[in-house]
Design a protein around this motif. Sequence first.
Motif, PDB file in Angstrom:
ATOM      1  N   GLY A  36       0.849  -1.196   0.000  1.00 34.68           N
ATOM      2  CA  GLY A  36       0.000   0.000   0.000  1.00 34.68           C
ATOM      3  C   GLY A  36       0.883   1.244   0.000  1.00 34.68           C
ATOM      4  O   GLY A  36       0.587   2.242  -0.663  1.00 34.68           O
ATOM      5  N   ALA A  37       2.003   1.170   0.728  1.00 34.78           N
ATOM      6  CA  ALA A  37       2.931   2.313   0.785  1.00 34.78           C
ATOM      7  C   ALA A  37       3.540   2.581  -0.591  1.00 34.78           C
ATOM      8  O   ALA A  37       3.841   3.729  -0.929  1.00 34.78           O
ATOM      9  N   MET A  38       3.687   1.524  -1.398  1.00 34.48           N
ATOM     10  CA  MET A  38       4.222   1.737  -2.757  1.00 34.48           C
ATOM     11  C   MET A  38       3.189   2.480  -3.607  1.00 34.48           C
ATOM     12  O   MET A  38       3.512   3.452  -4.291  1.00 34.48           O
TER      13      MET A  38
ATOM     14  N   VAL B  49       0.180   0.959 -13.972  1.00 34.32           N
ATOM     15  CA  VAL B  49       0.676   1.242 -12.615  1.00 34.32           C
ATOM     16  C   VAL B  49       0.782  -0.075 -11.842  1.00 34.32           C
ATOM     17  O   VAL B  49       1.798  -0.375 -11.205  1.00 34.32           O
ATOM     18  N   ARG B  50      -0.271  -0.889 -11.938  1.00 28.33           N
ATOM     19  CA  ARG B  50      -0.265  -2.189 -11.246  1.00 28.33           C
ATOM     20  C   ARG B  50       0.856  -3.079 -11.765  1.00 28.33           C
ATOM     21  O   ARG B  50       1.557  -3.727 -11.010  1.00 28.33           O
ATOM     22  N   ASP B  51       1.040  -3.112 -13.109  1.00 27.32           N
ATOM     23  CA  ASP B  51       2.086  -3.958 -13.694  1.00 27.32           C
ATOM     24  C   ASP B  51       3.455  -3.540 -13.192  1.00 27.32           C
ATOM     25  O   ASP B  51       4.279  -4.368 -12.825  1.00 27.32           O
TER      26      ASP B  51
ATOM     27  N   GLU C 121       2.034  -7.352   2.468  1.00 33.10           N
ATOM     28  CA  GLU C 121       0.698  -6.874   2.811  1.00 33.10           C
ATOM     29  C   GLU C 121       0.109  -6.058   1.666  1.00 33.10           C
ATOM     30  O   GLU C 121       0.824  -5.265   1.064  1.00 33.10           O
ATOM     31  N   GLY C 122      -1.179  -6.252   1.344  1.00 32.38           N
ATOM     32  CA  GLY C 122      -1.798  -5.447   0.281  1.00 32.38           C
ATOM     33  C   GLY C 122      -3.214  -5.875  -0.031  1.00 32.38           C
ATOM     34  O   GLY C 122      -4.007  -6.179   0.867  1.00 32.38           O
ATOM     35  N   ARG C 123      -3.546  -5.854  -1.323  1.00 31.41           N
ATOM     36  CA  ARG C 123      -4.901  -6.210  -1.768  1.00 31.41           C
ATOM     37  C   ARG C 123      -4.878  -7.473  -2.642  1.00 31.41           C
ATOM     38  O   ARG C 123      -5.838  -8.218  -2.698  1.00 31.41           O
ATOM     39  N   ASP C 124      -3.764  -7.643  -3.370  1.00 27.37           N
ATOM     40  CA  ASP C 124      -3.702  -8.707  -4.379  1.00 27.37           C
ATOM     41  C   ASP C 124      -2.436  -9.550  -4.211  1.00 27.37           C
ATOM     42  O   ASP C 124      -1.934 -10.107  -5.181  1.00 27.37           O
ATOM     43  N   MET C 125      -1.909  -9.609  -2.997  1.00 22.83           N
ATOM     44  CA  MET C 125      -0.651 -10.318  -2.774  1.00 22.83           C
ATOM     45  C   MET C 125      -0.811 -11.820  -3.022  1.00 22.83           C
ATOM     46  O   MET C 125      -0.025 -12.438  -3.729  1.00 22.83           O
ATOM     47  N   GLY C 126      -1.859 -12.426  -2.418  1.00 25.49           N
ATOM     48  CA  GLY C 126      -2.056 -13.867  -2.554  1.00 25.49           C
ATOM     49  C   GLY C 126      -2.682 -14.239  -3.895  1.00 25.49           C
ATOM     50  O   GLY C 126      -2.441 -15.316  -4.432  1.00 25.49           O
TER      51      GLY C 126
ATOM     52  N   ARG D  35     -10.519   2.034  13.748  1.00 23.28           N
ATOM     53  CA  ARG D  35      -9.096   1.647  13.828  1.00 23.28           C
ATOM     54  C   ARG D  35      -8.231   2.639  13.070  1.00 23.28           C
ATOM     55  O   ARG D  35      -7.188   3.065  13.536  1.00 23.28           O
ATOM     56  N   ARG D  36      -8.687   2.995  11.873  1.00 28.36           N
ATOM     57  CA  ARG D  36      -7.902   3.928  11.055  1.00 28.36           C
ATOM     58  C   ARG D  36      -7.814   5.293  11.748  1.00 28.36           C
ATOM     59  O   ARG D  36      -6.770   5.937  11.766  1.00 28.36           O
ATOM     60  N   PHE D  37      -8.939   5.703  12.368  1.00 32.51           N
ATOM     61  CA  PHE D  37      -8.979   6.975  13.102  1.00 32.51           C
ATOM     62  C   PHE D  37      -7.910   6.976  14.204  1.00 32.51           C
ATOM     63  O   PHE D  37      -7.113   7.907  14.325  1.00 32.51           O
TER      64      PHE D  37
ATOM     65  N   GLN E 217     -14.133   0.749  -4.807  1.00 39.02           N
ATOM     66  CA  GLN E 217     -13.196   0.847  -5.928  1.00 39.02           C
ATOM     67  C   GLN E 217     -12.218  -0.334  -5.942  1.00 39.02           C
ATOM     68  O   GLN E 217     -11.949  -0.912  -6.985  1.00 39.02           O
ATOM     69  N   ASP E 218     -11.674  -0.689  -4.773  1.00 39.82           N
ATOM     70  CA  ASP E 218     -10.672  -1.761  -4.711  1.00 39.82           C
ATOM     71  C   ASP E 218     -11.305  -3.125  -5.022  1.00 39.82           C
ATOM     72  O   ASP E 218     -10.689  -3.985  -5.632  1.00 39.82           O
ATOM     73  N   ARG E 219     -12.572  -3.300  -4.585  1.00 38.23           N
ATOM     74  CA  ARG E 219     -13.215  -4.604  -4.824  1.00 38.23           C
ATOM     75  C   ARG E 219     -13.709  -4.757  -6.251  1.00 38.23           C
ATOM     76  O   ARG E 219     -13.820  -5.855  -6.757  1.00 38.23           O
ATOM     77  N   ASN E 220     -14.058  -3.620  -6.878  1.00 35.32           N
ATOM     78  CA  ASN E 220     -14.730  -3.720  -8.180  1.00 35.32           C
ATOM     79  C   ASN E 220     -13.873  -3.382  -9.375  1.00 35.32           C
ATOM     80  O   ASN E 220     -14.365  -3.362 -10.497  1.00 35.32           O
ATOM     81  N   ARG E 221     -12.576  -3.088  -9.159  1.00 28.40           N
ATOM     82  CA  ARG E 221     -11.767  -2.749 -10.336  1.00 28.40           C
ATOM     83  C   ARG E 221     -11.569  -3.996 -11.199  1.00 28.40           C
ATOM     84  O   ARG E 221     -11.652  -5.127 -10.705  1.00 28.40           O
ATOM     85  N   VAL E 222     -11.271  -3.723 -12.498  1.00 33.82           N
ATOM     86  CA  VAL E 222     -11.175  -4.835 -13.440  1.00 33.82           C
ATOM     87  C   VAL E 222      -9.902  -5.660 -13.201  1.00 33.82           C
ATOM     88  O   VAL E 222      -9.919  -6.876 -13.234  1.00 33.82           O
TER      89      VAL E 222
HETATM   90  O1   DC Z   1      -3.154  -0.572   2.240  1.00 31.81           O
HETATM   91  P1   DC Z   1      -3.282   0.936   2.001  1.00 31.81           P
HETATM   92  O2   DC Z   1      -4.498   1.535   2.638  1.00 31.81           O
HETATM   93  O3   DC Z   1      -2.043   1.668   2.359  1.00 31.81           O
HETATM   94  O4   DC Z   1      -3.455   1.064   0.398  1.00 31.81           O
HETATM   95  C1   DC Z   1      -3.775   2.269  -0.257  1.00 31.81           C
HETATM   96  C2   DC Z   1      -4.461   1.996  -1.591  1.00 31.81           C
HETATM   97  O5   DC Z   1      -3.513   1.455  -2.517  1.00 31.81           O
HETATM   98  C3   DC Z   1      -5.606   1.006  -1.572  1.00 31.81           C
HETATM   99  O6   DC Z   1      -6.863   1.594  -1.284  1.00 31.81           O
HETATM  100  C4   DC Z   1      -5.580   0.418  -2.961  1.00 31.81           C
HETATM  101  C5   DC Z   1      -4.137   0.500  -3.374  1.00 31.81           C
HETATM  102  N1   DC Z   1      -3.455  -0.789  -3.240  1.00 31.81           N
HETATM  103  C6   DC Z   1      -3.652  -1.712  -4.245  1.00 31.81           C
HETATM  104  O7   DC Z   1      -4.416  -1.448  -5.173  1.00 31.81           O
HETATM  105  N2   DC Z   1      -2.997  -2.909  -4.199  1.00 31.81           N
HETATM  106  C7   DC Z   1      -2.168  -3.214  -3.197  1.00 31.81           C
HETATM  107  N3   DC Z   1      -1.520  -4.378  -3.208  1.00 31.81           N
HETATM  108  C8   DC Z   1      -1.977  -2.294  -2.136  1.00 31.81           C
HETATM  109  C9   DC Z   1      -2.660  -1.083  -2.186  1.00 31.81           C
END
Ligand code: DC
Length: 221
Positions: free
Chosen positions: A34-36, A105-107, A125-130, A153-155, A180-185
């Motif tokens: 996510g930091a990237m 960007v993802r690539d 850690e992320g969204r699409d690691m596994g 928690r974020r607060f 957005q994160d769940r529904n992107r292509v």
């Molecule tokens: O984990 P985070 O909240 O720091 O991530 C910020 C945003 O980056 C998240 O809403 C979507 C994107 N992201 C992603 O698309 N794929 C990842 N592996 C990590 C983050």
Amino acid sequence: MITIVTLDGPAGVGKTTLATRLADLLGIAYLDTGAMFRSVAFAFGDGAWERPVDQLVPELNRLDFDLEGVGKNSELLLNGYPLSPQIRTEEVGLWASHLGRIPVVRDFLRRNQQAIGRMTSLVAEGRDMGSVVFPDAKHKFFLDASIDVRAKRRFSQLKAMGMEEDLERIRAQIRIRDDQDRNRVVAPLKPAPDAVMVDTSALDVDRVLEKLVEHIKERGL
Ligand code: DC
């Protein structure tokens, strides 16, 4: 031998705290993807996701991420420098989510993440690691929790970093990012078929960590 542990899930679910502590316990590096995304979003600025893709590519190619250290001392470097603390605001999180819908960007980031994972064992850690970046990872976890729990928690997390933000605003921004994160292509947020699901809504960090460690011990690192 290199071992990869993946931790995926939506914003505010506790991934960062858990991944850092898990990496520390296992004595391996921690990769915050996510930091990237946030660093690219911060470097490119507001609205970058609306720019033509052929303008983004040369700018992406000027960026290079490295990972140094182990456990809680793991540090991501961008072109040799530590990441700016300003990437942590909820606003930059939203920009990162917008940019995360763009395939180039993802690539680009996937290639960087995979290159790091070829050099060293990781808790990633992320969204699409596994599901996409490390499909052969030995241990895959998918964390989830209700939106109310995650907004709170974020607060608290932002407050602890000295960033006061409005709870309702955080909840609204998390909701937009979730959708957005769940529904992107490309590489949407979804559990890999072989991921272990963990609902963290009613569990504190220590308990969740215990569950992850138990699972890893059962199957060996
Ligand atoms: O984990 P985070 O909240 O720091 O991530 C910020 C945003 O980056 C998240 O809403 C979507 C994107 N992201 C992603 O698309 N794929 C990842 N592996 C990590 C983050």
